[in-house]
Each structure stands twice: as structure tokens, then as C-alpha cells.
Design a protein around this motif. Structure first.
Motif, PDB file in Angstrom:
ATOM      1  N   TRP A 147       6.611  28.201  15.199  1.00 16.05           N
ATOM      2  CA  TRP A 147       5.849  26.955  15.208  1.00 16.05           C
ATOM      3  C   TRP A 147       6.744  25.799  15.653  1.00 16.05           C
ATOM      4  CZ3 TRP A 147       6.067  22.177  12.790  1.00 16.05           C
ATOM      5  CH2 TRP A 147       4.936  21.382  12.942  1.00 16.05           C
ATOM      6  N   GLU A 148       6.166  24.903  16.468  1.00 15.19           N
ATOM      7  CA  GLU A 148       6.895  23.739  16.961  1.00 15.19           C
ATOM      8  C   GLU A 148       6.123  22.461  16.664  1.00 15.19           C
ATOM      9  OE1 GLU A 148       7.944  24.089  21.084  1.00 15.19           O
ATOM     10  OE2 GLU A 148       8.705  26.145  20.824  1.00 15.19           O
ATOM     11  N   GLU A 149       6.877  21.408  16.446  1.00 14.51           N
ATOM     12  CA  GLU A 149       6.293  20.082  16.237  1.00 14.51           C
ATOM     13  C   GLU A 149       5.346  19.763  17.391  1.00 14.51           C
ATOM     14  OE1 GLU A 149       5.681  16.594  14.165  1.00 14.51           O
ATOM     15  OE2 GLU A 149       7.150  18.090  13.555  1.00 14.51           O
ATOM     16  N   GLY A 150       4.184  19.230  17.061  1.00  8.39           N
ATOM     17  CA  GLY A 150       3.203  18.870  18.077  1.00  8.39           C
ATOM     18  C   GLY A 150       2.141  19.930  18.322  1.00  8.39           C
ATOM     19  N   TRP A 151       2.309  21.109  17.740  1.00 12.62           N
ATOM     20  CA  TRP A 151       1.324  22.173  17.917  1.00 12.62           C
ATOM     21  C   TRP A 151       0.115  22.005  17.010  1.00 12.62           C
ATOM     22  CZ3 TRP A 151       4.072  27.580  18.416  1.00 12.62           C
ATOM     23  CH2 TRP A 151       4.729  27.636  19.645  1.00 12.62           C
ATOM     24  N   GLY A 152       0.220  21.170  15.993  1.00 17.67           N
ATOM     25  CA  GLY A 152      -0.889  20.997  15.064  1.00 17.67           C
ATOM     26  C   GLY A 152      -0.938  22.127  14.048  1.00 17.67           C
ATOM     27  N   GLY A 153      -2.105  22.281  13.425  1.00 17.25           N
ATOM     28  CA  GLY A 153      -2.284  23.309  12.405  1.00 17.25           C
ATOM     29  C   GLY A 153      -1.812  22.895  11.028  1.00 17.25           C
ATOM     30  N   LEU A 213      -3.459  17.276   2.980  1.00 23.21           N
ATOM     31  CA  LEU A 213      -3.903  17.157   1.594  1.00 23.21           C
ATOM     32  C   LEU A 213      -4.467  15.763   1.388  1.00 23.21           C
ATOM     33  CD1 LEU A 213      -0.841  18.854  -0.142  1.00 23.21           C
ATOM     34  CD2 LEU A 213      -2.977  19.909   0.629  1.00 23.21           C
ATOM     35  N   LEU A 214      -5.559  15.691   0.646  1.00 28.78           N
ATOM     36  CA  LEU A 214      -6.240  14.426   0.368  1.00 28.78           C
ATOM     37  C   LEU A 214      -6.224  14.219  -1.152  1.00 28.78           C
ATOM     38  CD1 LEU A 214      -9.290  15.172   2.709  1.00 28.78           C
ATOM     39  CD2 LEU A 214      -7.151  14.002   3.311  1.00 28.78           C
ATOM     40  N   PRO A 215      -5.047  13.827  -1.675  1.00 29.86           N
ATOM     41  CA  PRO A 215      -4.868  13.769  -3.136  1.00 29.86           C
ATOM     42  C   PRO A 215      -5.309  12.444  -3.748  1.00 29.86           C
ATOM     43  CG  PRO A 215      -2.793  13.313  -2.081  1.00 29.86           C
ATOM     44  CD  PRO A 215      -3.804  13.554  -0.975  1.00 29.86           C
ATOM     45  N   PHE A 216      -6.585  12.165  -3.674  1.00 29.36           N
ATOM     46  CA  PHE A 216      -7.112  10.906  -4.204  1.00 29.36           C
ATOM     47  C   PHE A 216      -6.561  10.669  -5.610  1.00 29.36           C
ATOM     48  CE2 PHE A 216     -10.075   8.250  -6.433  1.00 29.36           C
ATOM     49  CZ  PHE A 216     -10.375   7.281  -5.495  1.00 29.36           C
ATOM     50  N   PRO A 217      -6.040   9.510  -5.919  1.00 26.70           N
ATOM     51  CA  PRO A 217      -6.040   8.230  -5.221  1.00 26.70           C
ATOM     52  C   PRO A 217      -4.748   7.930  -4.467  1.00 26.70           C
ATOM     53  CG  PRO A 217      -5.410   7.851  -7.474  1.00 26.70           C
ATOM     54  CD  PRO A 217      -5.622   9.345  -7.318  1.00 26.70           C
ATOM     55  N   PHE A 218      -3.992   8.965  -4.102  1.00 29.33           N
ATOM     56  CA  PHE A 218      -2.730   8.769  -3.406  1.00 29.33           C
ATOM     57  C   PHE A 218      -2.915   8.917  -1.898  1.00 29.33           C
ATOM     58  CE2 PHE A 218      -1.830  10.426  -7.661  1.00 29.33           C
ATOM     59  CZ  PHE A 218      -1.116   9.354  -8.173  1.00 29.33           C
ATOM     60  N   PRO A 219      -1.898   8.550  -1.104  1.00 31.89           N
ATOM     61  CA  PRO A 219      -2.010   8.681   0.352  1.00 31.89           C
ATOM     62  C   PRO A 219      -2.138  10.142   0.785  1.00 31.89           C
ATOM     63  CG  PRO A 219      -0.152   7.261  -0.235  1.00 31.89           C
ATOM     64  CD  PRO A 219      -0.645   7.890  -1.502  1.00 31.89           C
ATOM     65  N   ASN A 220      -2.769  10.348   1.925  1.00 34.70           N
ATOM     66  CA  ASN A 220      -2.892  11.689   2.493  1.00 34.70           C
ATOM     67  C   ASN A 220      -1.505  12.214   2.850  1.00 34.70           C
ATOM     68  OD1 ASN A 220      -5.510  10.849   2.331  1.00 34.70           O
ATOM     69  ND2 ASN A 220      -5.925  10.971   4.509  1.00 34.70           N
ATOM     70  N   ILE A 221      -1.359  13.543   2.800  1.00 30.64           N
ATOM     71  CA  ILE A 221      -0.078  14.184   3.092  1.00 30.64           C
ATOM     72  C   ILE A 221      -0.326  15.282   4.119  1.00 30.64           C
ATOM     73  CG2 ILE A 221       1.849  15.512   2.141  1.00 30.64           C
ATOM     74  CD1 ILE A 221       0.934  14.357  -0.649  1.00 30.64           C
ATOM     75  N   LYS A 222       0.363  15.202   5.251  1.00 27.46           N
ATOM     76  CA  LYS A 222       0.269  16.251   6.272  1.00 27.46           C
ATOM     77  C   LYS A 222       1.467  17.181   6.114  1.00 27.46           C
ATOM     78  CE  LYS A 222      -2.260  13.490   9.582  1.00 27.46           C
ATOM     79  NZ  LYS A 222      -2.246  12.832  10.889  1.00 27.46           N
ATOM     80  N   VAL A 223       1.180  18.486   5.962  1.00 24.77           N
ATOM     81  CA  VAL A 223       2.226  19.479   5.745  1.00 24.77           C
ATOM     82  C   VAL A 223       2.242  20.440   6.936  1.00 24.77           C
ATOM     83  CG1 VAL A 223       3.112  21.250   4.192  1.00 24.77           C
ATOM     84  CG2 VAL A 223       1.824  19.316   3.248  1.00 24.77           C
ATOM     85  N   PRO A 224       3.321  20.418   7.723  1.00 21.67           N
ATOM     86  CA  PRO A 224       3.408  21.323   8.873  1.00 21.67           C
ATOM     87  C   PRO A 224       3.455  22.791   8.429  1.00 21.67           C
ATOM     88  CG  PRO A 224       5.044  19.560   9.019  1.00 21.67           C
ATOM     89  CD  PRO A 224       4.456  19.501   7.644  1.00 21.67           C
ATOM     90  N   PRO A 225       2.863  23.686   9.246  1.00 24.26           N
ATOM     91  CA  PRO A 225       2.830  25.111   8.893  1.00 24.26           C
ATOM     92  C   PRO A 225       4.118  25.838   9.275  1.00 24.26           C
ATOM     93  CG  PRO A 225       1.630  24.764  10.920  1.00 24.26           C
ATOM     94  CD  PRO A 225       2.078  23.401  10.443  1.00 24.26           C
ATOM     95  N   MET A 226       5.234  25.366   8.760  1.00 21.06           N
ATOM     96  CA  MET A 226       6.530  25.941   9.106  1.00 21.06           C
ATOM     97  C   MET A 226       6.723  27.294   8.419  1.00 21.06           C
ATOM     98  SD  MET A 226       8.671  22.369   8.921  1.00 21.06           S
ATOM     99  CE  MET A 226      10.237  23.173   9.046  1.00 21.06           C
TER     100      MET A 226
END
Length: 184
Positions: free
Chosen positions: A19-25, A29-42
Motif C-alpha cells: 500500500w502507498e500513500e494516495g491510494w485511498g482505502g 472513524l467518526l467518533p462523535f463528538p471528536f474529530p474524524n480520524i482517517k487510518v491508512p490501511p498499512m
């Protein structure tokens, strides 16, 4: 009985050595009431979150080699909130603290509110995941009707308080699991 049990925990193990940065996937996480968190599929990354208190979506994948993951779901009693309700915080507005405490103790209500709070992200997830079809239009119409129904039950003052103070400062727990899956 079966009606008293639901998913409490979701675990995702990624197996993507190329997997490489920029590939997406990424899982977002939408941990209301906190900010969203994007976790790369490394590769060998394990992501664990409360299934009944944290909504999530998977961002579109455009990589060259595919995206591989193993999903595990753990069931438990609905009456057991996970994670536990937030501890008192002097920095929280009293109205916000009350709203968040109630929602954290009632996962079904939290998920209902999240249908309204994350309405646009959910819609975008449908559009990203499926080709245009009558079934997609029906699913999106159902989502809109559900969100409208939930929104009609939420007091305007509650939404105003949430819009004013959410998201809160991030409170993410990360564990170092270096070497945990080295023998795979």
C-alpha cells in the motif's frame, strides 16, 4: 436473547504490504463528538473501535494492487456502553457535557443522532461505493427519510449546542504493537 446482544467492538487487521500513500482505502472513524480520524490501511495495522458508538466509512481505493483486510466483530450486551461514558471535564460547556453523557449511555440514540450529524458523509459513501442504480437511489432516499425523521426529534437548542462546541479536542489512544504480527 438475540435481541439483547449487538456488536460492541470492531477490529480491522490490514494486510497490505504494497500500500502507498494516495491510494485511498483508509477507514475513516467518526467518533462523535471528536474529530474524524482517517487510518491508512498499512500492512499489519490493527484498528479497533467501539462498534455501537463509533460510526465509520471506507474511503475509495484506487491503488494498483488491491486492499486486503480481515474484519472481526465482537458481540455483547446492548446495556454495556463501549467505551464507557466520558468522565467529567471542567473544559466542557455544561449543556454539551449533559448531551454527550446521555448519548454515550444510549448507543442507539447516539447512532440515530450520527445519522443526522454525518448525513453528508454517509451520502458520499453511498455515491463512492456504488454505481448509479435504482437500488442506490432507493437506499439514499431511505437514508434521507431516516435522517429527516431523527432530525425532527432533536431539539433546536441541542443542535445549536452541538454545532457550537463539536468537535472536541481529540482523545485518541494508540498502542505500540511493533512486532506483534512479525511471524505472519
Amino acid at each position: 436473547s438475540a435481541k439483547d446482544h449487538r456488536r460492541l467492538l470492531t477490529a480491522i487487521l490490514y494486510l497490505n504490504p504494497d500500500w502507498e500513500e494516495g491510494w485511498g482505502g483508509e477507514v475513516e472513524l467518526l467518533p462523535f463528538p471528536f474529530p474524524n480520524i482517517k487510518v491508512p490501511p498499512m500492512n499489519r495495522r490493527l484498528v479497533v473501535f467501539g462498534a455501537n458508538t463509533v460510526m465509520h466509512r471506507v474511503l475509495p481505493f484506487t491503488g494498483a494492487t488491491g486492499r486486503v483486510c480481515v474484519n472481526l466483530w465482537f458481540d455483547g450486551e446492548v446495556t454495556t456502553p463501549f467505551p464507557p461514558p466520558l468522565p467529567p471535564q471542567e473544559s466542557l460547556h455544561p449543556d454539551l457535557e449533559k448531551i454527550v453523557r446521555v448519548l454515550r449511555k444510549q448507543p442507539a440514540e447516539l447512532r440515530a443522532l450520527c445519522k443526522v450529524w454525518y448525513r453528508d458523509l454517509i451520502t458520499q459513501s453511498f455515491l463512492d461505493a456504488f454505481d448509479e442504480s435504482p437500488q442506490l437511489k432507493a437506499a439514499m432516499a431511505l437514508h434521507d427519510r431516516d435522517a429527516d425523521l431523527v432530525a425532527s426529534r432533536i431539539a433546536a437548542s441541542t443542535m445549536e449546542t452541538l454545532r457550537t462546541f463539536v468537535p472536541l479536542e481529540p482523545r485518541v489512544e494508540k498502542g505500540d504493537m511493533v512486532g506483534l504480527f512479525d511471524d505472519l
